[in-house]
Design an enzyme around this catalytic site. Sequence first.
Site, PDB file in Angstrom:
ATOM      1  NE  ARG A  52      29.274  15.296  39.699  1.00  0.00           N
ATOM      2  CZ  ARG A  52      28.892  16.539  39.470  1.00  0.00           C
ATOM      3  NH1 ARG A  52      29.821  17.697  38.979  1.00  0.00           N
ATOM      4  NH2 ARG A  52      27.641  16.590  39.274  1.00  0.00           N
ATOM      5  CB  SER A 149      27.731  17.979  35.721  1.00  0.00           C
ATOM      6  OG  SER A 149      27.153  19.312  35.144  1.00  0.00           O
ATOM      7  CG  ASP A 307      26.391  21.658  32.007  1.00  0.00           C
ATOM      8  OD1 ASP A 307      25.082  21.640  31.538  1.00  0.00           O
ATOM      9  OD2 ASP A 307      26.608  21.397  33.218  1.00  0.00           O
ATOM     10  CG  ASP A 309      24.293  17.645  33.330  1.00  0.00           C
ATOM     11  OD1 ASP A 309      25.073  18.713  33.055  1.00  0.00           O
ATOM     12  OD2 ASP A 309      23.877  17.432  34.389  1.00  0.00           O
ATOM     13  CG  ASP A 311      23.008  20.808  35.212  1.00  0.00           C
ATOM     14  OD1 ASP A 311      23.980  21.137  34.435  1.00  0.00           O
ATOM     15  OD2 ASP A 311      22.966  20.139  36.279  1.00  0.00           O
ATOM     16  NE  ARG A 312      27.078  24.541  36.539  1.00  0.00           N
ATOM     17  CZ  ARG A 312      26.961  23.248  37.700  1.00  0.00           C
ATOM     18  NH1 ARG A 312      26.869  22.160  36.832  1.00  0.00           N
ATOM     19  NH2 ARG A 312      27.132  23.557  38.739  1.00  0.00           N
ATOM     20  CD  GLU A 409      24.084  26.979  43.136  1.00  0.00           C
ATOM     21  OE1 GLU A 409      24.459  26.970  44.582  1.00  0.00           O
ATOM     22  OE2 GLU A 409      24.702  26.257  42.353  1.00  0.00           O
ATOM     23  CE  LYS A 423      23.562  22.830  38.184  1.00  0.00           C
ATOM     24  NZ  LYS A 423      23.074  22.060  39.585  1.00  0.00           N
TER      25      LYS A 423
END
Length: 599
Positions: A52, A149, A307, A309, A311-312, A409, A423
């Site tokens: 990243r 992300s 978010d 992508d 995943d959150r 998390e 996640k």
Amino acid sequence: MADLDAKVAEWLKWDKNEATSAALQALLAEQKFDEVERILCNRISFGTAGLRGKMAVGYSNMNDLVIIQTAQGFLKYLVHTDEDLLKRNGIVVGYDGRHNSKRWAELTATVFVNAGYPVKLFDDVVPTPFVPFSILRYGCASGIVVTASHNPKDDNGYKVYGPNGAQICSPVDKHVQKSILENLKPLDSSWDVTVLVNNPLVSNPIEEITSCYLDYIDNEVPESCKETNKRADVAFTYTAMHGVGYKYVRKACDRINVRISAVPQQRDPHPDFPTVTFPNPEEGKSSLELSFKHADETNSRIILANDPDADRFAMAEKHPSTGTWKIFTGNELAALFAWWTLRCFKQRHQHIPLSKVYMISSTVSSMICKTMSQIEGFNYIDTLTGFKWIANKALDLEKDGNKVIFAFEEAIGFMCSTRVLDKDGISALAQMATMVSFVYEEGKTMGQQLEDIYSKYGYHVTLNSYYICHEPAVIRRIFERIRNYKGDKTYPESILNGKYTIRNVRDLTTGYDDNRPDKKAVLPVSSSSQMITFNFDNGFVCTLRTSGTEPKIKYYTEMCASPEMKNVDELSSIVEEMVRGICHELLEPHKNNLKSQAA
């Protein structure tokens, strides 16, 4: 200078991207040799999160050449570890809506196809959870998703999963990095993505995976809850934060009778994230301003957010009488999820004893699941920070015949099922929307439901922040001082002149844990990062750790109070006092080198 000249010549020979080659030529023309040396003589490192970084020219950044080198090295690693699986089931590759994401997914697929291995390449943007879901569905040798992300628009990333559907863990990253360095010269064929057209080795899994994923969401919500969703008819505002989530969230919500209205300016993917400075719902009010406006216009009391992508997951609720918005923290959402998940599990799986049931969280997250487990009779375990640790621990537990029903998390990451070993913001959204309908039908708000949970299990008051420190030597001195506080190899025993006593110290840098008979920590130890946790007699927990990607010393604190302690203001005051004490006594002796970000 000779080495730099060689690196410049190498780059210009290998790089077939006109834009990045021109960018290097411009730096040379401007005689910015220090910058040229920085980007060519340093290399972005492949870690457990893959890659990243900033999209720009040079080996230290994200660009076509670095992606090809990474794909070539990763291919060689997979061939070495399990070529039979790679040849039989190939890999799956997905991407988000950022600049270059589709291009780099196609370059990756090209490297594998040219070597004769099958690739399942999505032909459109997909949520990150689709990739680990696909690995398990097809039995792939690996999965790759090109995404950064919620990073700023100039960044991109390359996230890698193992054949078990979880993110890779060390030492796999070190083996992959070694393989990349041994395969740096790009093959000419690696640049020609036209090889993907009408190639029998390339398939597009998007329709099948979307259908299977929606079936999974559908099956996770009981029919009675779908009826409650329909009957409650709650109006939800949704923001995709300029990401990939909307299309899939819409389909998932249709399946379970949830009605959402998307923030129009943020509904569709946009690589520049034009309406937010940071495309991350964890930022709170600054990222949700348009959501608040849209919710007010549509008489919606609940905001659901992903978010970019997807995943959150985040949520906010408007207070019915004051009209103010409460943005739930990741730890507060986890308390709600844990309560709801356990309730639903006990109703649907009465034949499975709670002694075989687990919840998991990272060690810097709230201990609410641990507290619940001690009262309800299920099991709790913590892991190091990162879903790579959580997912792999979940796999280990389920291999032994246990059932993991929830993991989280504090950074708004939730895993509501092991069907996705990471996640997953979409399945979390579906579960939360269903929970909201149930709670609202009972005449309560989500804030009131959270209060009920804390009333039963005890308040868990958290206060997290960080210091910025750009000097690694100072950070080392800070932590070495803590480890030798009153003499060689001694840790602090109390703070604020003995007012609050430390009961236990766990140091995951050195492997020390004085709560264990042998004084050795159970969780994995890493000497390359700093992490010390203090447990106090009054239920207060504080973890100090360094960031793996930023110049920060982070602190995570929580007061785990007994159910008898009902005065939240008093608890909050104690937490604030103890945080001030820890910062003053352990960190601020080096305050000239630190910049506090405390609220």
